[in-house]
Design a protein around this motif. Structure first.
Motif, PDB file in Angstrom:
ATOM      1  N   LEU A 163      26.369  12.232  43.745  1.00 21.42           N
ATOM      2  CA  LEU A 163      25.810  12.118  45.095  1.00 21.42           C
ATOM      3  C   LEU A 163      26.127  13.366  45.912  1.00 21.42           C
ATOM      4  O   LEU A 163      25.271  13.863  46.653  1.00 21.42           O
ATOM      5  N   TYR A 164      27.342  13.891  45.761  1.00 22.32           N
ATOM      6  CA  TYR A 164      27.718  15.105  46.488  1.00 22.32           C
ATOM      7  C   TYR A 164      26.869  16.286  46.014  1.00 22.32           C
ATOM      8  O   TYR A 164      26.392  17.083  46.826  1.00 22.32           O
ATOM      9  N   VAL A 165      26.670  16.385  44.704  1.00 25.56           N
ATOM     10  CA  VAL A 165      25.846  17.479  44.171  1.00 25.56           C
ATOM     11  C   VAL A 165      24.399  17.320  44.639  1.00 25.56           C
ATOM     12  O   VAL A 165      23.701  18.308  44.885  1.00 25.56           O
ATOM     13  N   TYR A 166      23.957  16.064  44.776  1.00 26.04           N
ATOM     14  CA  TYR A 166      22.590  15.809  45.255  1.00 26.04           C
ATOM     15  C   TYR A 166      22.402  16.347  46.673  1.00 26.04           C
ATOM     16  O   TYR A 166      21.409  17.038  46.964  1.00 26.04           O
ATOM     17  N   PHE A 167      23.342  16.063  47.538  1.00 27.11           N
ATOM     18  CA  PHE A 167      23.266  16.581  48.903  1.00 27.11           C
ATOM     19  C   PHE A 167      23.393  18.104  48.908  1.00 27.11           C
ATOM     20  O   PHE A 167      22.765  18.793  49.727  1.00 27.11           O
ATOM     21  N   THR A 168      24.183  18.633  47.979  1.00 27.90           N
ATOM     22  CA  THR A 168      24.297  20.086  47.846  1.00 27.90           C
ATOM     23  C   THR A 168      22.953  20.705  47.451  1.00 27.90           C
ATOM     24  O   THR A 168      22.567  21.763  47.959  1.00 27.90           O
ATOM     25  N   ILE A 182      19.983  19.419  48.105  1.00 26.14           N
ATOM     26  CA  ILE A 182      19.090  19.338  49.272  1.00 26.14           C
ATOM     27  C   ILE A 182      19.361  20.507  50.208  1.00 26.14           C
ATOM     28  O   ILE A 182      18.428  21.162  50.702  1.00 26.14           O
ATOM     29  N   ALA A 183      20.648  20.789  50.444  1.00 23.79           N
ATOM     30  CA  ALA A 183      21.007  21.924  51.297  1.00 23.79           C
ATOM     31  C   ALA A 183      20.545  23.235  50.666  1.00 23.79           C
ATOM     32  O   ALA A 183      20.060  24.143  51.362  1.00 23.79           O
ATOM     33  N   GLY A 184      20.684  23.341  49.354  1.00 25.63           N
ATOM     34  CA  GLY A 184      20.248  24.544  48.655  1.00 25.63           C
ATOM     35  C   GLY A 184      18.751  24.767  48.775  1.00 25.63           C
ATOM     36  O   GLY A 184      18.289  25.893  48.998  1.00 25.63           O
ATOM     37  N   GLN A 185      17.970  23.678  48.628  1.00 25.85           N
ATOM     38  CA  GLN A 185      16.518  23.787  48.788  1.00 25.85           C
ATOM     39  C   GLN A 185      16.157  24.227  50.205  1.00 25.85           C
ATOM     40  O   GLN A 185      15.241  25.041  50.414  1.00 25.85           O
ATOM     41  N   PHE A 186      16.879  23.714  51.187  1.00 23.37           N
ATOM     42  CA  PHE A 186      16.634  24.065  52.580  1.00 23.37           C
ATOM     43  C   PHE A 186      16.835  25.563  52.803  1.00 23.37           C
ATOM     44  O   PHE A 186      15.953  26.254  53.339  1.00 23.37           O
ATOM     45  N   TYR A 187      17.988  26.077  52.384  1.00 24.20           N
ATOM     46  CA  TYR A 187      18.280  27.493  52.618  1.00 24.20           C
ATOM     47  C   TYR A 187      17.404  28.404  51.756  1.00 24.20           C
ATOM     48  O   TYR A 187      17.086  29.528  52.162  1.00 24.20           O
ATOM     49  N   SER A 188      17.025  27.942  50.564  1.00 26.07           N
ATOM     50  CA  SER A 188      16.113  28.736  49.734  1.00 26.07           C
ATOM     51  C   SER A 188      14.760  28.902  50.411  1.00 26.07           C
ATOM     52  O   SER A 188      14.142  29.966  50.345  1.00 26.07           O
ATOM     53  N   ASN A 189      14.315  27.829  51.077  1.00 35.38           N
ATOM     54  CA  ASN A 189      12.974  27.837  51.661  1.00 35.38           C
ATOM     55  C   ASN A 189      12.896  28.484  53.039  1.00 35.38           C
ATOM     56  O   ASN A 189      11.806  28.592  53.600  1.00 35.38           O
ATOM     57  N   TYR A 245      29.348  24.957  49.000  1.00 37.55           N
ATOM     58  CA  TYR A 245      29.631  23.519  49.039  1.00 37.55           C
ATOM     59  C   TYR A 245      30.388  23.066  47.790  1.00 37.55           C
ATOM     60  O   TYR A 245      31.279  22.210  47.869  1.00 37.55           O
ATOM     61  N   LEU A 246      30.051  23.611  46.628  1.00 38.70           N
ATOM     62  CA  LEU A 246      30.757  23.240  45.404  1.00 38.70           C
ATOM     63  C   LEU A 246      32.211  23.713  45.447  1.00 38.70           C
ATOM     64  O   LEU A 246      33.107  23.036  44.928  1.00 38.70           O
TER      65      LEU A 246
END
Length: 372
Positions: free
Chosen positions: A79-84, A86-93, A108-109
């Protein structure tokens, strides 16, 4: 350019492109007609499109999570990696060339005590497997739909060729870095030398160390995973599922507002995979502008008068939804950590420097190095 100016420029590119698309779209479509066409998509299809995007992100997280578990980092939950992710997709985009996602995921990791080198290796593995499956699917679908692809891309067929060559080059570079590290390090030194003479690189020594660490991470990661073929197969399967989940979104949009019988599922997937390939090399945030143009070109005959509405729906479910979810996750995580909204907004600017400092302090912390 100052960090604040970079953020402002990125936001202007994203929303400026959206404004241009809306202006062009509303020249041939009234607001009432567009709203009517947008609302003609069924609730079931909307739910399926959202679930497919969430599955896309879950596959991203699953790839990283499995890699970390294989390296012994069991306290990092899925679940933590999942939220990570989502954050990664946000900053990538929201950053040019999707350069902002990986540093944030590494950040985050590291909060779960994952060394920077190991986190980098996990992300490199996920990146390679996704790009490789994109190349495999793209090649197979293009080869089996040559005339159909040429007809739909017509004047933009050259962009598809450029994107395909770029993807081949990316995968080839990863393989070269995996098996021919000395040669790659030599090329890096040459690029640094030229960049220094042309004054394109401000700090050649620091940049060189960063690039060499990246080369070493690629090399050690691929050597490590190639020793475990079943792990590699699992990662490739996840990459394939991640790709198909993202590409299937447009099918449900087509099924509701497209021209009935104009295309089969495989034809729709073919166009979307190749459209993604053609636009992926664009350095603009989220490939803004190019994605919209390529979609209109590839899918124009499939949606007819509903092309503009379909474009808006597709772009929302494959791009803007990542901004919405990512903003929520980043803000909530930041505020729970006691950060102000200003600190959350500025956090991205500090992360790369912190990651580099940690990696320099830790030394070589790739999986291969840990075993040695």
């Amino acid at each position: 350019m100052k960090p604040k100016s970079k953020r402002l420029l990125n936001l202007l590119l994203i929303f400026g492109t959206l404004a241009i698309v809306l202006v062009i779209g509303f020249q041939d479509n009234s607001l009432e007609e567009t709203i009517q066409r947008l609302t003609s998509i069924s609730v079931k299809s909307v739910i399926l499109c959202v679930l497919l995007y969430l599955l896309y992100v879950f596959c991203d997280a699953l790839s990283i999570w499995l890699f970390l578990r294989r390296q012994g980092y069991y306290r990092v939950g899925i679940l933590y990696v999942y939220f990570t992710s989502i954050a990664g997709q946000f900053y990538s985009n929201i950053t040019p060339g999707a350069t902002g996602g990986q540093p944030m995921q590494i950040y985050y990791l590291h909060k779960r005590d994952v060394p920077t080198g190991v986190a980098t290796s996990a992300l490199l593995t996920r990146f390679f497997c996704f790009q490789f499956m994109l190349l495999v699917f793209g090649t197979a679908l293009w080869a089996t739909h040559v005339d159909y692809v040429r007809k739909n891309f017509s004047d933009w067929y050259w962009a598809l060729i450029v994107g395909f060559v770029w993807n081949v080059g990316t995968c080839s570079l990863v393989l070269v870095m995996s098996f021919f590290k000395p040669a790659v390090r030599g090329v890096v030194r040459l690029v640094l030398l030229v960049g220094k003479k042309l004054r394109l690189i401000k700090n050649p020594e620091k940049t060189g160390e960063k690039w060499m660490r990246t080369v070493d991470n690629f090399h050690n990661t691929m050597r490590d995973i190639l020793r475990r073929p079943w792990d590699l197969c699992a990662q490739l399967l996840i990459g394939g599922l991640q790709l198909i989940s993202l590409m299937t979104i447009v099918w449900f949009i087509y099924r509701d507002i497209g021209i009935p019988g104009a295309a089969s599922y495989t034809e729709v997937i073919t166009l979307d995979v190749l459209e993604y390939t053609a636009a992926a090399y664009t350095p603009l945030p989220g490939a803004s502008g190019v994605q919209e143009v390529m979609f209109a070109q590839a899918f124009g005959d499939l949606f007819g008068a509903n092309k503009f509405a379909a474009q808006l729906l597709w772009r929302f479910f494959t791009y803007y939804i990542s901004l919405l979810l990512g903003l929520i996750v980043v803000t909530v995580v930041g505020l729970r950590s006691g950060q102000s909204l200003r600190e959350v907004a500025n956090m991205r600017d500090q992360v790369e420097a912190e990651n580099e400092a940690r990696q320099t302090q830790d030394g070589d912390t790739t999986p291969e190095a840990e075993k040695n």
